[in-house]
Design a protein around this motif. Structure first.
Motif, short mmCIF file in Angstrom:
data_model
loop_
_atom_site.label_atom_id
_atom_site.label_comp_id
_atom_site.label_asym_id
_atom_site.label_seq_id
_atom_site.Cartn_x
_atom_site.Cartn_y
_atom_site.Cartn_z
N ASP A 26 0.83 -1.20 0.00
CA ASP A 26 0.00 0.00 0.00
C ASP A 26 0.87 1.26 0.00
N GLU A 27 0.28 2.35 -0.41
CA GLU A 27 1.03 3.60 -0.55
C GLU A 27 1.57 4.09 0.79
N PHE A 33 6.27 4.64 -4.32
CA PHE A 33 5.03 3.91 -4.61
C PHE A 33 4.83 3.65 -6.10
N ARG A 34 5.77 4.00 -6.94
CA ARG A 34 5.52 3.92 -8.39
C ARG A 34 5.21 2.51 -8.87
N ARG A 37 1.86 1.20 -7.57
CA ARG A 37 0.78 1.94 -8.25
C ARG A 37 0.54 1.38 -9.63
N GLU A 38 1.63 1.09 -10.37
CA GLU A 38 1.50 0.52 -11.71
C GLU A 38 0.85 -0.86 -11.66
N LYS A 41 -2.80 -0.38 -11.02
CA LYS A 41 -3.42 0.17 -12.23
C LYS A 41 -3.59 -0.89 -13.31
#
Length: 70
Positions: A26-27, A33-34, A37-38, A41
Motif C-alpha cells: 500500500d502507498e 510507490f511507483r 501503483r502501476e 493500475k
C-alpha cells in the motif's frame, strides 16, 4: 513489491494471469510507490497490503489453490 520502474508490475501481472495470487504494497507503507501503483493500475494485484501485513497475507494465501489462468 516497491520500487521505481514498472517492469515488476508487468511481471506481477503475468503471474496473476497465470493463476497466482498477487499483492502490492500500500502507498502508506512505501517510500517509493511507483511500482505498486502501476501493478494496481494494471489489475495485477489481488490485494493491496501494508508492509506490516505481508507475512500474514502470505500465510493466509499460501493454502489456497491456484486460480484458473485468465
Amino acid at each position: 513489491m516497491a520500487g521505481m520502474g514498472d517492469d515488476g508490475a508487468h511481471g506481477l501481472r503475468e503471474m496473476h494471469e497465470a493463476g497466482a495470487y498477487t499483492a502490492a504494497r500500500d502507498e502508506a507503507s512505501c517510500v517509493v510507490f511507483r511500482m505498486p501503483r502501476e501493478a494496481i493500475k494494471l489489475g495485477a494485484a489481488d490485494d493491496v497490503v501494508p508492509l506490516a501485513g505481508i507475512a500474514r497475507w502470505i500465510v493466509q494465501t499460501a493454502g489456497k489453490p491456484l486460480r484458473r489462468p485468465a
